[in-house]
Write an enzyme that holds these catalytic residues in place. Structure first.
Site, short mmCIF file in Angstrom:
data_model
loop_
_atom_site.label_atom_id
_atom_site.label_comp_id
_atom_site.label_asym_id
_atom_site.label_seq_id
_atom_site.Cartn_x
_atom_site.Cartn_y
_atom_site.Cartn_z
CG PHE A 171 -13.23 1.53 7.00
CD1 PHE A 171 -12.78 0.96 5.82
CD2 PHE A 171 -13.83 0.72 7.95
CE1 PHE A 171 -12.93 -0.40 5.59
CE2 PHE A 171 -13.98 -0.65 7.72
CZ PHE A 171 -13.52 -1.20 6.53
CG HIS A 184 -5.39 -6.30 -0.39
ND1 HIS A 184 -6.62 -6.26 0.22
CD2 HIS A 184 -5.48 -7.26 -1.36
CE1 HIS A 184 -7.42 -7.16 -0.36
NE2 HIS A 184 -6.76 -7.76 -1.33
CE LYS A 214 -3.96 -2.26 2.24
NZ LYS A 214 -4.95 -2.19 3.36
NE ARG A 260 -2.32 -5.65 7.18
CZ ARG A 260 -3.48 -6.19 6.83
NH1 ARG A 260 -4.01 -7.17 7.53
NH2 ARG A 260 -4.13 -5.74 5.76
CE1 TYR A 277 -9.33 -3.01 0.27
CE2 TYR A 277 -8.41 -1.14 -0.91
CZ TYR A 277 -8.24 -2.25 -0.09
OH TYR A 277 -6.99 -2.60 0.35
NE ARG A 280 -6.11 -12.12 5.40
CZ ARG A 280 -6.77 -10.96 5.37
NH1 ARG A 280 -6.92 -10.27 4.24
NH2 ARG A 280 -7.29 -10.45 6.47
CB THR A 303 -7.17 -5.78 9.91
OG1 THR A 303 -7.62 -6.95 9.21
CG2 THR A 303 -7.56 -4.53 9.13
CD GLU A 305 -8.87 -9.29 -3.56
OE1 GLU A 305 -9.76 -8.94 -2.78
OE2 GLU A 305 -7.73 -9.66 -3.18
CG ASN A 320 -3.69 -2.28 6.90
OD1 ASN A 320 -3.55 -1.94 5.73
ND2 ASN A 320 -4.72 -2.98 7.32
P1 IDP Z 1 -7.77 -6.86 5.61
O1 IDP Z 1 -6.97 -5.90 4.78
O2 IDP Z 1 -6.98 -7.36 6.80
O3 IDP Z 1 -8.40 -7.97 4.82
P2 IDP Z 1 -10.45 -5.66 5.73
O4 IDP Z 1 -11.40 -5.82 6.86
O5 IDP Z 1 -10.74 -6.40 4.46
O6 IDP Z 1 -8.98 -6.00 6.28
O7 IDP Z 1 -10.37 -4.10 5.42
C1 IDP Z 1 -9.78 -3.62 4.22
C2 IDP Z 1 -8.91 -2.46 4.55
O8 IDP Z 1 -9.72 -1.38 5.04
C3 IDP Z 1 -7.90 -2.69 5.70
O9 IDP Z 1 -6.72 -3.35 5.28
C4 IDP Z 1 -7.62 -1.27 6.15
O10 IDP Z 1 -6.72 -0.58 5.26
C5 IDP Z 1 -9.01 -0.65 6.03
N1 IDP Z 1 -9.76 -0.78 7.31
C6 IDP Z 1 -10.32 -1.89 7.83
N2 IDP Z 1 -10.94 -1.64 9.00
C7 IDP Z 1 -10.78 -0.31 9.22
C8 IDP Z 1 -11.20 0.58 10.27
O11 IDP Z 1 -11.85 0.18 11.25
N3 IDP Z 1 -10.83 1.89 10.13
C9 IDP Z 1 -10.11 2.36 9.07
N4 IDP Z 1 -9.70 1.57 8.08
C10 IDP Z 1 -10.03 0.24 8.13
MG MG Z 2 -9.82 -7.85 3.31
#
Ligand code: IDP
Ligand code: MG
Length: 141
Positions: free
Chosen positions: A59, A117, A11, A104, A51, A87, A93, A128, A114
Site C-alpha cells: 500500500f 497518524h 490526514k 477513527r 513513511y 494511539r 488502523t 517524527e 483513516n
Molecule cells: P497506524 O497509522 O495505525 O500506525 P500503520 O500500520 O503504521 O498504521 O500504517 C500506516 C498507514 O498506512 C495507516 O494509517 C493507513 O493510512 C495506511 N495503511 C495501513 N495498512 C493499510 C492497508 O492494509 N491498506 C491500505 N492502507 C494501509
Molecule cells: Mg504507524
C-alpha cells in the site's frame, strides 16, 4: 507514567471533511496538549521519507498519493503517557475495528483514509516530531 511528546497528523481526508476542530477536541478531552501545530501540504519526497518504514508494503505508493492529495495538520501533543494515550484516542488502523469514542471510529473512511497518524513508540515519536518541528517551535506548558 512519563510526560511524553508524540506527533499527530490530521490526514487529508479529515482536513477535507472540515473536522480539524472535532479531532482537536477529542485530543484535548483526553488531557493531551497541543504544543505545536501547523497546516502543510506534504511533498511527495516528504511523504515518502515520513513513511519510509512502510516502503516494502503493497500500500506504500497509494499511501504516498493519499497523503499528498491535500493539506494536513501536523501537531506535537504532550502529556502523561502521550504516545500510548494518543494511539488509544485514535483507535485501530482499520476504522471497522475501532472502538466507539475513538477518532477513527468517528471520522475515518477506511483502512487507508483513516483520519489521523500518531507515533507508535518513544523512538519513532522523537524522530517524527523532529521531522516537522525544530525545538524552538514547540511550546511545552
Ligand atoms: P497506524 O497509522 O495505525 O500506525 P500503520 O500500520 O503504521 O498504521 O500504517 C500506516 C498507514 O498506512 C495507516 O494509517 C493507513 O493510512 C495506511 N495503511 C495501513 N495498512 C493499510 C492497508 O492494509 N491498506 C491500505 N492502507 C494501509
Ligand atoms: Mg504507524
Amino acid at each position: 507514567m512519563a510526560n511524553e511528546r508524540t506527533l499527530s497528523i490530521i490526514k487529508p481526508d479529515a482536513v477535507a471533511k472540515n473536522v480539524i476542530g472535532g479531532i482537536f477536541s477529542m485530543i484535548e478531552a483526553a488531557d493531551l496538549k497541543v504544543v505545536a501545530t501547523r497546516m502543510i501540504h506534504l511533498t511527495e519526497d516528504q511523504a515518502k521519507a515520513f513513511y519510509a518504514v512502510h516502503r516494502e508494503r503493497p500500500f506504500y505508493n497509494d499511501l504516498v498519493s493519499f497523503m499528498t492529495a491535500g493539506p494536513v495538520v501536523v501537531s506535537v501533543l504532550e502529556g502523561q503517557d502521550a504516545i500510548a494515550k494518543y494511539r488509544k484516542v485514535m483507535g485501530a488502523t482499520n476504522p471497522a475495528q475501532a472502538d466507539n469514542g475513538t477518532i477513527r471510529k468517528a471520522f475515518a473512511e477506511n483502512i487507508e483514509r483513516n483520519a489521523v497518524h500518531g507515533s507508535d513508540a518513544p523512538e519513532t515519536a522523537a524522530m517524527e516530531v523532529a521531522f516537522f518541528f525544530p525545538e524552538s517551535e514547540i511550546r511545552s506548558r
